[in-house]
Scaffold this motif. Sequence first.
Motif, PDB file in Angstrom:
ATOM      1  N   ARG A 212       2.004   4.220  -0.757  1.00  0.00           N
ATOM      2  CA  ARG A 212       2.175   3.669  -1.696  1.00  0.00           C
ATOM      3  C   ARG A 212       3.565   2.980  -1.935  1.00  0.00           C
ATOM      4  O   ARG A 212       3.807   1.957  -2.589  1.00  0.00           O
ATOM      5  CB  ARG A 212       2.324   4.607  -2.832  1.00  0.00           C
ATOM      6  CG  ARG A 212       1.213   4.187  -4.444  1.00  0.00           C
ATOM      7  CD  ARG A 212       0.194   3.629  -4.018  1.00  0.00           C
ATOM      8  NE  ARG A 212      -0.672   3.217  -5.255  1.00  0.00           N
ATOM      9  CZ  ARG A 212      -1.336   1.993  -5.468  1.00  0.00           C
ATOM     10  NH1 ARG A 212      -1.451   1.315  -4.540  1.00  0.00           N
ATOM     11  NH2 ARG A 212      -1.741   1.668  -6.721  1.00  0.00           N
ATOM     12  N   ARG A 213       4.579   3.617  -1.420  1.00  0.00           N
ATOM     13  CA  ARG A 213       5.912   2.958  -1.146  1.00  0.00           C
ATOM     14  C   ARG A 213       5.886   1.674  -0.332  1.00  0.00           C
ATOM     15  O   ARG A 213       6.372   0.646  -0.591  1.00  0.00           O
ATOM     16  CB  ARG A 213       7.087   3.761  -0.499  1.00  0.00           C
ATOM     17  CG  ARG A 213       7.562   5.019  -1.608  1.00  0.00           C
ATOM     18  CD  ARG A 213       8.643   5.849  -1.045  1.00  0.00           C
ATOM     19  NE  ARG A 213       8.105   6.776  -0.012  1.00  0.00           N
ATOM     20  CZ  ARG A 213       8.626   7.202   0.934  1.00  0.00           C
ATOM     21  NH1 ARG A 213      10.096   6.806   1.214  1.00  0.00           N
ATOM     22  NH2 ARG A 213       8.350   8.216   1.648  1.00  0.00           N
TER      23      ARG A 213
ATOM     24  N   THR B  83       1.124   5.520  -8.786  1.00  0.00           N
ATOM     25  CA  THR B  83       1.604   6.840  -8.322  1.00  0.00           C
ATOM     26  C   THR B  83       0.262   7.639  -8.239  1.00  0.00           C
ATOM     27  O   THR B  83       0.375   8.842  -8.265  1.00  0.00           O
ATOM     28  CB  THR B  83       2.652   7.444  -9.258  1.00  0.00           C
ATOM     29  OG1 THR B  83       2.032   7.515 -10.516  1.00  0.00           O
ATOM     30  CG2 THR B  83       3.886   6.995  -9.343  1.00  0.00           C
TER      31      THR B  83
ATOM     32  N   SER C 207       1.626   9.034   5.302  1.00  0.00           N
ATOM     33  CA  SER C 207       1.106   9.682   4.561  1.00  0.00           C
ATOM     34  C   SER C 207       0.938   9.091   2.816  1.00  0.00           C
ATOM     35  O   SER C 207       1.281   7.847   3.025  1.00  0.00           O
ATOM     36  CB  SER C 207       2.123  10.776   3.973  1.00  0.00           C
ATOM     37  OG  SER C 207       3.121  10.444   3.061  1.00  0.00           O
TER      38      SER C 207
ATOM     39  N   GLY D 147       2.205   8.986  -0.049  1.00  0.00           N
ATOM     40  CA  GLY D 147       3.244   8.585  -0.746  1.00  0.00           C
ATOM     41  C   GLY D 147       4.067   7.474  -0.134  1.00  0.00           C
ATOM     42  O   GLY D 147       4.510   6.365  -0.667  1.00  0.00           O
ATOM     43  N   MET D 148       4.028   7.649   1.327  1.00  0.00           N
ATOM     44  CA  MET D 148       4.566   6.403   2.182  1.00  0.00           C
ATOM     45  C   MET D 148       3.926   5.139   2.203  1.00  0.00           C
ATOM     46  O   MET D 148       4.380   4.045   1.898  1.00  0.00           O
ATOM     47  CB  MET D 148       4.637   6.876   3.887  1.00  0.00           C
ATOM     48  CG  MET D 148       5.541   7.857   3.905  1.00  0.00           C
ATOM     49  SD  MET D 148       5.273   8.591   5.694  1.00  0.00           S
ATOM     50  CE  MET D 148       6.368   7.418   6.493  1.00  0.00           C
TER      51      MET D 148
ATOM     52  N   GLY E 128      10.055   9.341  -6.570  1.00  0.00           N
ATOM     53  CA  GLY E 128      10.473   8.530  -5.640  1.00  0.00           C
ATOM     54  C   GLY E 128      10.178   7.167  -5.945  1.00  0.00           C
ATOM     55  O   GLY E 128      11.100   5.989  -6.035  1.00  0.00           O
ATOM     56  N   VAL E 129       8.818   6.967  -6.448  1.00  0.00           N
ATOM     57  CA  VAL E 129       8.416   5.540  -6.615  1.00  0.00           C
ATOM     58  C   VAL E 129       9.288   5.016  -7.819  1.00  0.00           C
ATOM     59  O   VAL E 129       9.485   3.820  -7.693  1.00  0.00           O
ATOM     60  CB  VAL E 129       7.031   5.483  -6.678  1.00  0.00           C
ATOM     61  CG1 VAL E 129       6.523   4.259  -7.583  1.00  0.00           C
ATOM     62  CG2 VAL E 129       6.054   5.866  -5.341  1.00  0.00           C
TER      63      VAL E 129
ATOM     64  N   LEU F  64      -0.107  11.151  -5.838  1.00  0.00           N
ATOM     65  CA  LEU F  64       1.098  11.334  -5.384  1.00  0.00           C
ATOM     66  C   LEU F  64       1.536  12.803  -6.006  1.00  0.00           C
ATOM     67  O   LEU F  64       1.551  13.006  -7.105  1.00  0.00           O
ATOM     68  CB  LEU F  64       2.053  10.427  -5.490  1.00  0.00           C
ATOM     69  CG  LEU F  64       1.972   9.033  -5.171  1.00  0.00           C
ATOM     70  CD1 LEU F  64       3.113   7.992  -5.085  1.00  0.00           C
ATOM     71  CD2 LEU F  64       1.362   9.131  -3.555  1.00  0.00           C
ATOM     72  N   ASP F  65       2.169  13.443  -5.023  1.00  0.00           N
ATOM     73  CA  ASP F  65       2.895  14.812  -5.567  1.00  0.00           C
ATOM     74  C   ASP F  65       4.097  14.204  -6.436  1.00  0.00           C
ATOM     75  O   ASP F  65       4.529  13.198  -6.338  1.00  0.00           O
ATOM     76  CB  ASP F  65       3.401  15.601  -4.279  1.00  0.00           C
ATOM     77  CG  ASP F  65       4.574  14.995  -3.491  1.00  0.00           C
ATOM     78  OD1 ASP F  65       5.561  14.708  -4.389  1.00  0.00           O
ATOM     79  OD2 ASP F  65       4.459  15.164  -2.398  1.00  0.00           O
TER      80      ASP F  65
ATOM     81  N   ALA G 223       6.918  12.729  -4.956  1.00  0.00           N
ATOM     82  CA  ALA G 223       6.594  11.435  -4.523  1.00  0.00           C
ATOM     83  C   ALA G 223       6.667  10.293  -5.579  1.00  0.00           C
ATOM     84  O   ALA G 223       7.089   9.185  -5.493  1.00  0.00           O
ATOM     85  CB  ALA G 223       5.536  11.345  -3.684  1.00  0.00           C
ATOM     86  N   ARG G 224       5.994  10.757  -6.831  1.00  0.00           N
ATOM     87  CA  ARG G 224       6.054   9.994  -8.049  1.00  0.00           C
ATOM     88  C   ARG G 224       7.437   9.654  -8.658  1.00  0.00           C
ATOM     89  O   ARG G 224       7.753   8.353  -8.800  1.00  0.00           O
ATOM     90  CB  ARG G 224       5.297  10.731  -9.086  1.00  0.00           C
ATOM     91  CG  ARG G 224       4.032  10.905  -8.793  1.00  0.00           C
ATOM     92  CD  ARG G 224       3.168  11.728  -9.800  1.00  0.00           C
ATOM     93  NE  ARG G 224       3.570  11.682 -11.168  1.00  0.00           N
ATOM     94  CZ  ARG G 224       3.030  12.365 -12.285  1.00  0.00           C
ATOM     95  NH1 ARG G 224       2.572  13.481 -12.136  1.00  0.00           N
ATOM     96  NH2 ARG G 224       3.559  11.990 -13.537  1.00  0.00           N
TER      97      ARG G 224
END
Length: 286
Positions: free
Chosen positions: A150-151, A171, A145, A147-148, A181-182, A174-175, A178-179
């Motif tokens: 970007r991580r 970010t 996804s 977010g994944m 999380g980063v 990203l939701d 997820a933001r």
Amino acid sequence: MTRNAGTGQGEAVACTGLAYAFGETNAVDGLELSVAEGEVFGLLGPNGAGKTTAIRCITTLLPVPAGMVSVFGHDAARDRMAVRRLLGYVPQQLSADSGLTGRENIALFARVFDVPRRERADRVGQALTAVGLTDAADRLAGTYSGGMVRRLELAQALVSAPRLLILDEPTIGLDPIARTGVWQHINAVRAATGMTVLVTTHYMDEADQYCDRVALMHRGRIRALGTPDELREGLGERRRAAGAAATDPLPTLEDVFRDVAGSGLDDQAGDFRDVRSTRRTAHRVG
Ligand SMILES: Nc1ncnc2c1ncn2[C@@H]1O[C@H](COP(=O)(O)OP(=O)(O)OP(=O)(O)O)[C@@H](O)[C@H]1O
Ligand SMILES: [Mg+2]
């Protein structure tokens, strides 16, 4: 951390008189920038302000045609390899290869960034753990996804244990979870290593919450600089001096952004290329 901007001591990034033009467009136009070691520094500004161009000069991906850039005292024009060894970079455009697994993508960066061969497997494993991708490590990045992805890109940038992490809109698309999380991953690495972070973002709430200092860039130069609180209070004072009531709410960082960039937003809102490239990034990672 030592905050001793301007003398070279404790300074992670210094740009003096940096200029870069694409044909007739002066993308960066006499940039003065000093990022202190250990801080999280936010480079903000409207589309087309010159943020990515400045960052690409700092990372040595673009030359330094005028002025000077140094990273931990190393001249980016003369000592490119020394600069590259010190930094990790998450570009604005997608940088992961969808045809490789997450682990393979990170291993590729480990090789390119000179991580010693016998340490590579461990370091790749640590980077995967740091961004919470261990379970998905052996899937193709094309199945991740946004977010994944970007991580994963963050892990690519972290695998060389950089002293300076440069993130260009890490970010975007990203939701909210997820933001967060980063940023949690970035802050965990910072706490463990004292790494310096230079980040661009269009999310004012992120700049407010996570940046020690922010610079507002517009038309190739810094137009305002300070902690988020200092910038807000400065605008509040100017507004009161211009007749605003003392009881008016304190301006937000977005108000500061509008105050600096608002006047020129119409003609400088970024040309078609900017909009298209930003959308493409948002679409591909989102
Ligand atoms: N490869 C290029 N060729 C021609 N012009 C370019 C190129 N890259 C950037 N520019 C121009 O340089 C200026 C600064 O662009 P830059 O990408 O640095 O802005 P930015 O602040 O990163 O914007 P954004 O917030 O949209 O990412 C813009 O006018 C842009 O059109
Ligand atoms: Mg940009």
